[in-house]
Design a protein around this motif. Structure first.
Motif, PDB file in Angstrom:
ATOM      1  N   UNK A   1       0.816  -1.216   0.000  1.00 35.51           N
ATOM      2  CA  UNK A   1       0.000   0.000   0.000  1.00 35.51           C
ATOM      3  C   UNK A   1       0.849   1.264   0.000  1.00 35.51           C
ATOM      4  N   UNK A   2       1.983   1.203  -0.703  1.00 33.68           N
ATOM      5  CA  UNK A   2       2.804   2.404  -0.838  1.00 33.68           C
ATOM      6  C   UNK A   2       2.127   3.377  -1.794  1.00 33.68           C
ATOM      7  N   UNK A   3       2.276   4.659  -1.525  1.00 36.24           N
ATOM      8  CA  UNK A   3       1.681   5.742  -2.332  1.00 36.24           C
ATOM      9  C   UNK A   3       0.207   5.483  -2.625  1.00 36.24           C
ATOM     10  N   UNK A   4      -0.621   5.288  -1.583  1.00 35.64           N
ATOM     11  CA  UNK A   4      -2.026   4.960  -1.842  1.00 35.64           C
ATOM     12  C   UNK A   4      -2.828   6.173  -2.304  1.00 35.64           C
ATOM     13  N   UNK A   5      -3.953   5.885  -2.921  1.00 36.18           N
ATOM     14  CA  UNK A   5      -4.887   6.919  -3.348  1.00 36.18           C
ATOM     15  C   UNK A   5      -6.135   6.802  -2.484  1.00 36.18           C
ATOM     16  N   UNK A   6      -6.493   7.879  -1.774  1.00 36.21           N
ATOM     17  CA  UNK A   6      -7.713   7.879  -0.967  1.00 36.21           C
ATOM     18  C   UNK A   6      -8.917   8.053  -1.877  1.00 36.21           C
ATOM     19  N   UNK A   7      -9.895   7.156  -1.740  1.00 34.48           N
ATOM     20  CA  UNK A   7     -11.062   7.188  -2.624  1.00 34.48           C
ATOM     21  C   UNK A   7     -12.247   7.863  -1.942  1.00 34.48           C
ATOM     22  N   UNK A   8     -12.692   7.290  -0.819  1.00 36.47           N
ATOM     23  CA  UNK A   8     -13.850   7.846  -0.118  1.00 36.47           C
ATOM     24  C   UNK A   8     -13.708   7.581   1.372  1.00 36.47           C
ATOM     25  N   UNK A   9     -14.426   8.375   2.164  1.00 37.50           N
ATOM     26  CA  UNK A   9     -14.443   8.206   3.612  1.00 37.50           C
ATOM     27  C   UNK A   9     -15.881   8.048   4.084  1.00 37.50           C
ATOM     28  N   UNK A  10     -16.105   7.113   5.020  1.00 37.23           N
ATOM     29  CA  UNK A  10     -17.417   6.922   5.634  1.00 37.23           C
ATOM     30  C   UNK A  10     -17.271   7.096   7.138  1.00 37.23           C
ATOM     31  N   UNK A  11     -18.207   7.791   7.747  1.00 37.73           N
ATOM     32  CA  UNK A  11     -18.161   7.991   9.192  1.00 37.73           C
ATOM     33  C   UNK A  11     -18.907   6.890   9.928  1.00 37.73           C
TER      34      UNK A  11
END
Length: 742
Positions: free
Chosen positions: A184-194
């Motif tokens: 998981x090097x240099x990951x891309x954040x897609x979405x966040x859920x609370x």
């Protein structure tokens, strides 16, 4: 008491006194085998990683030992251990290091794991008996991924992808990450859920995000994970899953319009877009046509049409402007109703309009559904040039493990394709892959008689092949070669070259026919202390090379119309000794033969001396008109995890050393740089030496990701170069760019 009895007592007393002065034979004390006593942690003690900071492992130092191996396993037999090279009598592991260790041993998902450990000399010493201890570890709570499953194939043709995981107490917000690497090097954040609920990513968005990662090819391998959205301070264990994503989209049809040559009321072409088989396009008169306007240009790769009844054929064409049409295929239907047929395009094609021309078995022929697949105008894939030589590659010879029902040859070759390489090096020796092909006389028959060899040659997307070739009828040249053996060697090489030139004609493929490390053939018993080589071996080896080269040259002369390239190479492996004046292949054989190329198995050049040794080999080659560029390539290089039972490299070190080596070889101009190898082939005392891109637990190593990312980057660069300049780059242009990538 009688005088006799008094005499007997006196005699016995004297004898006992006499025995005290003599050394009676003593039984030798039992000599126990040496062992390294484990002192801490105590046997069976339990640790909770959520509250533990560090754990120190200690043992009693042995004056006979300078370097140790600290080993961990999931069994008390210490099978398949993870090892750490250490000195002294103590080693401390942090909670994160222990957590990573549990992952490696597949113990991180346990409620409580038993971890076995031992310490023994780094230098193999069979006199030492391994003492084994164990501790109990409660792993960190895991953010477990439940959907999609690890290794799942995901198609984007059906809209959204749902990512599902299990909650960890105290963590309320989660972020979905994707990466090109298993770490998981240099990951891309897609979405966040609370809240704990699935994260849905639309197909179109997923394609865009994959392209942002540089995964422009299709299908795309991607890794995903769920991490806390904020720093909660709660220790946790993160899982990583791999997906293979088919990026083809099934285009939405809601805004499409259509016209038709003849329309029955209520049975127009728009009925093909309503998602039900109960309505249909049923024109009057045959043949009948319809033209569909998809409203904007797309890249089409596949069409599917469902025969409601009586459809015989549908001719499919595409157009950008609705005027100029490109036929892309014909769908042929049986007389049975309710059948889907698929037209897969040979190349992705830009189009806004689709034309169908239908012929029926009767006048009442009807199509109920039409689906079109591909990429919308924002996600058009890069069409890579698979005929280009990207130089960097790998091989598969004698793999020590496998994971599928395929043969070892097919499985590992497919792994090489999946990584992105268009070059394959294998051995034409069936035993290297556990294949039973005994009834063959010549090497080319393997591609006829064995399904695995046939598949890798004819059904897999390789452009460059390198083979180890040994004539089944020739035992070897070490004791000299008779004329019959020379004739058999010639026949084997000629028939193989001829077969490749004829069978693969029209593909433009390139083949390199050679062998394993030649200096071991020259030196009896692998004796590197020899300064001179046996005269018979030198003479027969020279003849062996020359007859093989003649066979290849003659086969090419006899097949002048083939677009296939076939070359012959020899392999050297003790170049440093040749430079020191010892008789080796590079200095005693190579100047006397006329091979096309030289392969260098270069384990004696991993110390920064590569360029000097490549220059030395090149200086010994005889001129070869018609071949441009450098003629020495890297047939083998690699950095094992374990060598001679000693932990030699971490996975990160294996990767960094390989990258530096590749850059050096690219800068010199090698036409191939082949890593040893896809799956490890060396197992010593049940321990994998770790010459691998994918390990024996089916885990892709960092060096695998380096290769995969390199292919993506360089294929994109070559494609863009071709678009800009109207030609592919020269070898010099490519090598300079490739070296700069590292």
């Amino acid at each position: 008491m009688s005088k006799h009895n008094l005499f007997l007592i006196a005699f016995l007393s004297v004898m006992c006194w006499s025995c005290d002065d003599e050394q009676l034979p003593q039984q030798k004390p039992e000599v126990l085998p040496p062992t390294i006593a484990l002192t801490h942690p105590e046997q069976g003690i339990s640790f909770d990683l959520s509250t533990t900071q560090n754990i120190s492992f200690t043992w009693k130092n042995d004056e006979r030992v300078s370097d140790y191996v600290l080993a961990f396993s999931r069994t008390n037999m210490m099978s398949n251990p993870q090892i750490i090279a250490v000195t002294g009598e103590q080693y401390t592991l942090t909670d994160s290091a222990l957590n990573a260790l549990l992952k490696t041993l597949y113990l991180s998902a346990s409620a409580q794991a038993t971890l076995y450990w031992s310490v023994y000399p780094a230098e193999e010493d069979t006199t030492f008996v391994k003492q084994v201890s164990h501790i109990q570890i409660i792993p960190l709570p895991i953010i477990a991924l439940t959907k999609p499953e690890n290794g799942a194939n995901v198609s984007l043709s059906n809209d959204d992808v749902a990512f599902v995981w299990q909650q960890v107490e105290g963590i309320t917000g989660y972020t979905l990450q994707i990466s090109t690497s298993a770490d998981m090097s240099s990951p891309l954040n897609i979405k966040t859920e609370t809240e704990l609920k699935p994260i849905f990513v639309t197909a179109a968005e997923m394609v865009v995000r994959l392209n942002e990662l540089g995964l422009t090819s299709n299908p795309a391998d991607v890794y995903w994970s769920i991490v806390p959205a904020t720093n909660t301070g709660i220790k946790h264990n993160t899982q990583v899953n791999r997906l293979r994503i088919d990026k083809l989209l099934k285009f939405k049809r809601g805004e499409w319009t259509a016209t038709s040559s003849a329309i029955n009321s209520g049975f127009g072409p728009l009925e093909m877009f309503d998602g039900t088989f109960n309505s249909q396009w049923c024109p009057s008169g045959h043949p009948a046509w319809t033209i569909i306007d998809m409203q904007h240009e797309k890249t089409v790769t596949r069409l599917e049409a469902h025969n409601r009844q009586n459809v015989k054929t549908i001719e499919c064409s595409l157009s950008v402007d609705g005027q100029n049409w490109t036929p892309v295929g014909t769908l042929n239907y049986p007389t049975d109703p309710n059948v889907w047929k698929t037209c897969t395009l040979a190349q992705p094609t830009a189009a806004q309009y689709v034309r169908l021309v239908m012929e029926g078995y009767s006048s009442w022929a009807a199509v109920s559904e039409l689906d079109v697949y591909g990429f919308d105008d924002k996600t058009v894939p890069v069409l890579f040039d698979n005929t280009f030589n990207y130089v960097v590659g790998t091989q598969t010879i004698g793999p020590a493990y496998k994971f599928t029902s395929e043969t070892s040859l097919v499985e590992t070759a497919q792994a090489i394709v999946d990584m992105g390489s268009n070059a394959l090096k294998i051995s034409l020796e069936p035993g290297k892959y556990g294949l039973s092909v005994s009834d063959y006389n010549y090497s080319h028959e393997l591609f006829i008689k064995d399904a695995s060899y046939k598949k890798v040659l004819q059904d897999m997307d390789f452009q460059y092949y390198l083979f180890w070739v040994y004539a089944p009828k020739v035992p070897g040249f070490m004791d000299g070669m008779t004329q019959q053996e020379l004739d058999d060697e010639y026949e084997n090489m000629y028939k193989l070259a001829e077969y490749l030139l004829q069978t693969c004609n029209g593909t433009g493929k390139s083949f390199y026919l050679g062998h394993w490390e030649g200096d071991w053939h020259l030196l009896p018993g692998y004796d590197i202390s020899l300064t001179t080589a046996d005269a018979t071996r030198k003479e027969s080896m020279t003849a062996w090379y020359n007859i093989r080269q003649q066979a290849v040259d003659d086969a090419k002369s006899a097949n002048p119309g083939s677009d296939v390239s076939v070359y012959h190479y020899c392999e050297v492996n003790r170049v440093e000794e040749a430079m020191d004046g010892k008789e080796r292949v590079a200095n005693t054989i190579l100047p006397n033969i006329n091979v096309d190329y030289v392969s260098y198995s270069c384990y004696d050049a991993l110390d920064g001396t590569l360029s000097a040794k490549l220059n030395y080999i090149e200086s010994k080659l005889t001129a070869k008109p018609g071949i441009t560029g450098k003629r020495v390539f890297i047939g083998e290089y690699g950095f094992p995890i374990i060598y001679k039972n000693i932990a030699t490299n971490t996975a990160a070190q294996q990767n960094s050393k390989s990258k530096a080596f590749i850059k050096s070889a690219l800068q010199w101009g090698c036409p191939f740089i082949l890593y040893w190898e896809m799956y490890n082939n060396e197992v010593v005392n049940d321990v994998q030496n770790g010459f691998w891109l994918i390990d024996n637990n089916n885990v892709k190593q960092p060096i695998y990701d380096t290769h995969k990312n390199f292919y993506t980057a360089m294929k994109t660069w070559v494609s863009n170069f071709k678009t800009t300049n109207g030609r592919v780059p020269t070898q010099a242009e490519y090598l300079a760019q490739a070296a700069s990538w590292f």
